[in-house]
Design a protein around this motif. Structure first.
Motif, PDB file in Angstrom:
ATOM      1  N   UNK A  51       0.771  -1.235   0.000  1.00 19.72           N
ATOM      2  CA  UNK A  51       0.000   0.000   0.000  1.00 19.72           C
ATOM      3  C   UNK A  51       0.800   1.282   0.000  1.00 19.72           C
ATOM      4  N   UNK A  52       1.844   1.360  -0.797  1.00 19.21           N
ATOM      5  CA  UNK A  52       2.612   2.611  -0.836  1.00 19.21           C
ATOM      6  C   UNK A  52       1.692   3.789  -1.152  1.00 19.21           C
ATOM      7  N   UNK A  53       1.678   4.787  -0.265  1.00 20.21           N
ATOM      8  CA  UNK A  53       0.842   5.971  -0.443  1.00 20.21           C
ATOM      9  C   UNK A  53      -0.623   5.764  -0.095  1.00 20.21           C
ATOM     10  N   UNK A  54      -1.012   4.571   0.346  1.00 25.13           N
ATOM     11  CA  UNK A  54      -2.412   4.243   0.637  1.00 25.13           C
ATOM     12  C   UNK A  54      -2.549   3.901   2.122  1.00 25.13           C
ATOM     13  N   UNK A  69      -5.090   3.264   4.116  1.00 23.64           N
ATOM     14  CA  UNK A  69      -5.967   2.148   4.484  1.00 23.64           C
ATOM     15  C   UNK A  69      -5.302   0.808   4.192  1.00 23.64           C
ATOM     16  N   UNK A  70      -4.665   0.676   3.058  1.00 26.56           N
ATOM     17  CA  UNK A  70      -3.983  -0.583   2.721  1.00 26.56           C
ATOM     18  C   UNK A  70      -2.851  -0.847   3.699  1.00 26.56           C
ATOM     19  N   UNK A  88      -4.139  10.671   8.352  1.00 26.18           N
ATOM     20  CA  UNK A  88      -4.457   9.241   8.282  1.00 26.18           C
ATOM     21  C   UNK A  88      -5.268   8.765   9.486  1.00 26.18           C
ATOM     22  N   UNK A  89      -5.551   9.641  10.445  1.00 28.03           N
ATOM     23  CA  UNK A  89      -6.283   9.248  11.647  1.00 28.03           C
ATOM     24  C   UNK A  89      -7.665   8.674  11.328  1.00 28.03           C
ATOM     25  N   UNK A  90      -8.477   9.273  10.443  1.00 31.70           N
ATOM     26  CA  UNK A  90      -9.770   8.648  10.134  1.00 31.70           C
ATOM     27  C   UNK A  90      -9.612   7.243   9.543  1.00 31.70           C
ATOM     28  N   UNK A  91      -8.610   7.039   8.712  1.00 29.76           N
ATOM     29  CA  UNK A  91      -8.369   5.703   8.155  1.00 29.76           C
ATOM     30  C   UNK A  91      -7.994   4.737   9.270  1.00 29.76           C
ATOM     31  N   UNK A  92      -7.155   5.192  10.220  1.00 32.86           N
ATOM     32  CA  UNK A  92      -6.800   4.348  11.357  1.00 32.86           C
ATOM     33  C   UNK A  92      -8.047   3.918  12.109  1.00 32.86           C
ATOM     34  N   UNK A  93      -8.900   4.871  12.432  1.00 33.74           N
ATOM     35  CA  UNK A  93     -10.104   4.555  13.207  1.00 33.74           C
ATOM     36  C   UNK A  93     -11.006   3.575  12.463  1.00 33.74           C
ATOM     37  N   UNK A 115       3.745   4.672   6.526  1.00 36.00           N
ATOM     38  CA  UNK A 115       2.909   5.740   7.068  1.00 36.00           C
ATOM     39  C   UNK A 115       2.488   5.441   8.501  1.00 36.00           C
ATOM     40  N   UNK A 116       2.617   4.167   8.923  1.00 32.12           N
ATOM     41  CA  UNK A 116       2.097   3.747  10.222  1.00 32.12           C
ATOM     42  C   UNK A 116       2.924   2.598  10.793  1.00 32.12           C
ATOM     43  N   UNK A 117       3.005   2.583  12.126  1.00 34.90           N
ATOM     44  CA  UNK A 117       3.537   1.460  12.885  1.00 34.90           C
ATOM     45  C   UNK A 117       2.697   1.365  14.154  1.00 34.90           C
ATOM     46  N   UNK A 118       2.356   0.133  14.553  1.00 36.85           N
ATOM     47  CA  UNK A 118       1.530  -0.066  15.742  1.00 36.85           C
ATOM     48  C   UNK A 118       2.109  -1.217  16.554  1.00 36.85           C
ATOM     49  N   UNK A 119       2.249  -0.988  17.876  1.00 41.77           N
ATOM     50  CA  UNK A 119       2.588  -2.097  18.765  1.00 41.77           C
ATOM     51  C   UNK A 119       1.433  -2.329  19.722  1.00 41.77           C
TER      52      UNK A 119
END
Length: 130
Positions: free
Chosen positions: A44-47, A49-50, A85-90, A119-123
């Motif tokens: 998902x480069x640049x995407x 949600x992906x 990107x916060x709305x996509x995260x939610x 664009x994102x990392x989550x632990x």
């Protein structure tokens, strides 16, 4: 046993997290997951949600390896390069986690991640089922 304290008396309003989650027993710490598939390829480069869907898929795999799942997650730490990107995260988070039992969560905007296209990392921290 896990208890979500979404908004204890005197706490400020929440928007998609619990102020505190109590639990007993062993836990598992899941390292920061990034938008890379099992072959090591960026998804998902640049995407956003992906990328988020790949990150949550990676979290599911790591949790599963520890005999846990998203219902066991007590804390997420989210690193976003772009707060747009916060709305996509939610949206993606709510596809994987029960919106009525959301974990504690910290969200941090960062200047960059280990790969410039991420664009994102989550632990995560999860309470292992008894």
């Amino acid at each position: 046993m896990m208890q979500h304290h979404t908004r204890p008396a005197g706490s400020p309003p929440v928007n998609g997290y619990s102020h505190a989650v109590t639990f007993a027993g062993p836990m598992v710490a899941v390292s920061g997951q990034v938008p890379v598939n099992a072959d090591g390829q960026l998804v998902g480069e640049g995407d956003p949600q992906a990328q988020l869907r790949q990150v949550f898929a990676n979290l599911a795999t790591a949790l599963g390896a520890a005999d846990a799942g998203f219902a066991d997650v007590v804390k997420l730490t989210v690193f976003l390069v772009d707060l747009a990107d916060l709305p996509a995260f939610r949206q993606v988070r709510d596809e994987y986690l029960d919106p009525a039992r959301l974990p504690a969560c910290s969200l941090v905007q960062v200047g960059g991640l280990v790969h410039p296209a991420f664009r994102v990392e989550i632990d995560a921290l999860a309470a292992l089922p008894s």
